[in-house]
Structures are given as structure tokens and as C-alpha cells.
Design a protein around this motif. Structure first.
Motif, PDB file in Angstrom:
ATOM      1  N   ALA A 138      23.489   0.389  -1.125  1.00  0.00           N
ATOM      2  CA  ALA A 138      24.559   0.227  -2.105  1.00  0.00           C
ATOM      3  C   ALA A 138      24.283  -0.889  -3.103  1.00  0.00           C
ATOM      4  CB  ALA A 138      25.885  -0.018  -1.386  1.00  0.00           C
ATOM      5  N   SER A 139      23.794  -2.039  -2.628  1.00  0.00           N
ATOM      6  CA  SER A 139      23.597  -3.162  -3.543  1.00  0.00           C
ATOM      7  C   SER A 139      22.525  -2.861  -4.572  1.00  0.00           C
ATOM      8  CB  SER A 139      23.250  -4.437  -2.763  1.00  0.00           C
ATOM      9  OG  SER A 139      22.161  -4.225  -1.896  1.00  0.00           O
ATOM     10  N   GLN A 145      22.411  -8.169  -6.010  1.00  0.00           N
ATOM     11  CA  GLN A 145      21.523  -8.834  -5.052  1.00  0.00           C
ATOM     12  C   GLN A 145      22.267  -9.046  -3.734  1.00  0.00           C
ATOM     13  OE1 GLN A 145      20.082 -12.823  -6.095  1.00  0.00           O
ATOM     14  NE2 GLN A 145      18.016 -12.090  -5.792  1.00  0.00           N
ATOM     15  N   GLY A 146      22.023  -8.159  -2.760  1.00  0.00           N
ATOM     16  CA  GLY A 146      22.653  -8.287  -1.459  1.00  0.00           C
ATOM     17  C   GLY A 146      22.198  -9.539  -0.733  1.00  0.00           C
ATOM     18  N   VAL A 147      22.897  -9.869   0.370  1.00  0.00           N
ATOM     19  CA  VAL A 147      22.614 -11.135   1.034  1.00  0.00           C
ATOM     20  C   VAL A 147      21.224 -11.153   1.667  1.00  0.00           C
ATOM     21  CG1 VAL A 147      24.994 -11.846   1.414  1.00  0.00           C
ATOM     22  CG2 VAL A 147      23.900 -10.341   3.066  1.00  0.00           C
ATOM     23  N   GLU A 148      20.733 -10.005   2.122  1.00  0.00           N
ATOM     24  CA  GLU A 148      19.377  -9.990   2.676  1.00  0.00           C
ATOM     25  C   GLU A 148      18.350 -10.303   1.596  1.00  0.00           C
ATOM     26  OE1 GLU A 148      21.626  -6.758   5.061  1.00  0.00           O
ATOM     27  OE2 GLU A 148      21.489  -7.387   2.963  1.00  0.00           O
ATOM     28  N   LEU A 172      29.316  -6.243  -3.592  1.00  0.00           N
ATOM     29  CA  LEU A 172      29.612  -5.077  -4.427  1.00  0.00           C
ATOM     30  C   LEU A 172      30.901  -5.259  -5.216  1.00  0.00           C
ATOM     31  CD1 LEU A 172      28.679  -2.197  -1.951  1.00  0.00           C
ATOM     32  CD2 LEU A 172      27.402  -2.913  -3.979  1.00  0.00           C
ATOM     33  N   ASP A 173      31.861  -5.978  -4.633  1.00  0.00           N
ATOM     34  CA  ASP A 173      33.150  -6.197  -5.295  1.00  0.00           C
ATOM     35  C   ASP A 173      33.170  -7.477  -6.125  1.00  0.00           C
ATOM     36  OD1 ASP A 173      34.199  -3.884  -4.188  1.00  0.00           O
ATOM     37  OD2 ASP A 173      34.959  -4.915  -2.402  1.00  0.00           O
ATOM     38  N   ASP A 174      31.994  -8.115  -6.280  1.00  0.00           N
ATOM     39  CA  ASP A 174      31.890  -9.373  -7.036  1.00  0.00           C
ATOM     40  C   ASP A 174      32.800 -10.459  -6.474  1.00  0.00           C
ATOM     41  OD1 ASP A 174      29.996  -8.390  -8.904  1.00  0.00           O
ATOM     42  OD2 ASP A 174      31.592  -7.426 -10.044  1.00  0.00           O
TER      43      ASP A 174
END
Length: 323
Positions: A138-139, A145-148, A172-174
Motif C-alpha cells: 500500500a505505501s 515511505q512506510g516505516v520499514e 497512508l492517512d498522513d
């Protein structure tokens, strides 16, 4: 057959210690005998980005035989074959090897498991050989930029993997905001929806960076080297590159960071507004953004302070040093 490669020129994502399966360092290409030439081409094309890359000839139990020995399998085959042969082996996304399939013509690179744990990384690397990365996480699909991915850029690892479901939804939701840095010794109590990242090495400095559009790799290299030299530092002292989201896709910066083995973290405008630097910036007047180099260096530094104010190089790249 196997090929061990020198890791000197590898990117940050392939050099960071991998305590939680977040990066791919040891790769196996699984290929049918008739596709061995393509497998060799892949080794030649991206092999120097990994600690090791082996070629395994396909047979019915090849994945099961080598399960757990590699961070990521590149399946040079139809995705259906890889899915059927590995489905019963899958147990936990933080422990399972990642799988990325690619066709013989290197047209598509498709992560099918472990996207955030090596498969997306491998697909991105295969893009340098012409393959189109088909990201479905999804990111990445939302260009966020996802946490991983942030952990990789920060040369850190996720301590509590289950938390990333909630925090990536916040991305995703800022709603996640910048990663908070906490120096110890301290004891921290967190809920299940708080992702904890642990650094893989000691804190260093951060290069805050802005540029004109289209600045090239050498301009970034020169700017960073001169800024560090003037501060009596070298590239080994740098943790990562920080910038604003409006500059996050600058190809010259991304390529230069990869060559230096550094990750890139990008801050939203709202975050940078809370960390404006002391030097006046024309971008504030023209487009409402604070000066990216100083604000991102301050925002990203462990002490939220400037070690060196911004300097402009070659009328193209602006650099500030934060700590």
C-alpha cells in the motif's frame, strides 16, 4: 552454482544489519535449466549490490530445500509456480524469506511475498536492468515511505514488527508524522500501535539537502564532500540524507545517496515549518516552504540543531549539517 560478491558498492538497503528481515543481503535465483543464461545476466547486473547471490536450478522441492537460507528468492518463472511451491512454507512475514518473480525477458519484477522485507528492494534493483517493478504494497502504491522503508534509510531495524500494521496505516492517512528520536539511557513504555526502531550504529550527523531541479549526481557528490570537509568530517560520519518531500524524487540526489550507501528521509512541509533554520530562504517567499537544507537537517538531527548552516554549491545544491 553461487557467486559471492563484494559489498563495497552496495546501497544502504543492502548493507544495513538485518536483525528483523527488513533487507535482502543473501539472494537465490531459482531458474529452470533453459533460463540459466538469464539468471547469469541477473547476477552480472545486480550481484554487486548483495553480500551473496546464488543460482539454484529449479526442481519441485527447491524452495523447501533452501527455505530459511536466503533473505529473498528471485523466481525466474511464472508467479503461479512460485506461489504454489511456497504457500505451505509461509509462516511469519518477519521470518519468511521474501519472494520476487521475474519473467525471462526481464519485463516485470513482481514481489509476491515480503514486499517490505526484501522483495520490493530486489524489484527496484531489477528495474536497473529494464524490468518494471510491480509493487502492490500500500505505501509504495501510494508513493509514501512506510516505516520499514524509513528504518532502512535510517540504518535501523524494527524491534516490534506487529506494530507496523497500525503505523503504516497512519502513514497512508498522513497521520504518522516524523519519527521521534529518543536518547537514553531511558525506559520506554509503548502501546501496540507504536513502532520502535533501533539504530544499527552510533549516531552521526545528517546532511540536509535541497537543490535546483535536475541537479546531477556529481553536483551532489561535490556539494556533500565540500560541506563535510569544511566541517572537518567525512562521509563515514553521516547517518543519512534528509530533505523535503518536494525534493524526494530528485534522481541525482537518490543516485548519489545510493553510491554513498546512505538512505534518504523526506519531511513534509508542515514538519519542516517547525524546524526553520536561521538563514533566510527564497523558497519561503516564492512557494511557502522553509529552506529545505537547514530545516531538514535540524528536523532529522538527534539534537535538532545545526552543526553547519547551509551553503550553496555550484548554484545547484544546498547543504546543511545537522546533529
Amino acid at each position: 552454482m553461487s557467486t559471492d560478491t563484494d559489498n563495497e558498492s552496495s546501497s544502504n538497503s543492502c548493507k544495513a544489519p538485518d536483525s528483523d528481515g527488513e533487507v535482502a543481503e543473501d539472494i537465490a535465483i531459482v531458474a529452470f535449466e533453459r533460463k540459466m543464461d538469464t539468471a547469469e545476466d541477473i547476477v552480472d547486473g545486480i550481484g554487486d549490490r548483495y553480500e551473496s547471490i546464488d543460482i539454484l536450478e529449479y526442481h519441485g522441492d527447491v524452495f523447501e530445500e533452501y527455505w530459511g537460507e536466503y533473505d529473498c528468492f528471485i523466481g525466474l518463472m511464472a508467479s503461479g509456480i512460485a506461489m504454489r511451491k511456497t504457500a505451505h512454507l509461509l509462516d511469519d512475514k518477519w521470518d519468511d524469506p521474501a519472494i520476487c518473480v521475474v519473467d525471462e525477458e526481464l519485463t516485470w519484477a513482481i514481489p509476491i511475498t515480503g514486499g517490505h522485507h526484501g522483495a520490493n528492494q530486489v524489484a527496484d534493483d531489477l528495474a536497473s536492468m529494464g524490468a518494471v517493478p510491480a509493487m502492490t504494497t500500500a505505501s509504495e502504491a501510494a508513493d509514501k515511505q512506510g516505516v520499514e522503508k524509513q528504518a532502512k534509510a535510517l540504518d535501523a531495524h524494527v524491534v516490534n514488527g506487529d506494530s507496523t500494521v497500525a503505523t503504516n496505516l497512519a502513514v497512508l492517512d498522513d497521520e504518522l508524522g516524523p519519527i521521534e528520536r529518543l536518547d537514553g539511557p531511558k525506559a520506554v513504555l509503548v502501546d501496540d500501535d507504536v513502532t520502535v526502531l533501533k539504530r544499527n550504529k552510533d549516531d552521526g550527523v545528517v546532511l540536509g539537502c535541497g537543490s535546483v531541479a535536475g541537479a546531477d549526481v556529481e553536483q551532489f557528490h561535490t556539494a556533500w564532500e565540500q560541506a563535510l570537509d569544511e566541517a572537518d568530517l567525512d562521509r563515514d560520519d553521516v547517518e543519512f540524507i534528509a530533505t523535503g518531500t518536494r525534493k524526494a524524487d530528485e534522481e541525482g540526489m537518490l543516485a548519489a545517496a545510493e553510491e554513498w550507501g546512505l538512505g534518504v528521509i523526506a519531511f513534509e512541509k508542515e514538519t519542516l515549518e517547525g524546524f526553520e533554520g536561521p538563514t533566510p530562504s527564497r523558497s519561503k517567499e516564492l512557494i511557502g516552504w522553509p529552506g529545505i537544507a537547514e530545516a531538514s537537517a535540524i528536523a532529522a538531527g538527534s539534537e535538532h540543531d545545526l552543526l553547519a548552516e547551509k551553503t550553496r554549491y555550484d548554484e545547484a545544491v544546498t547543504v546543511a549539517i545537522g546533529h
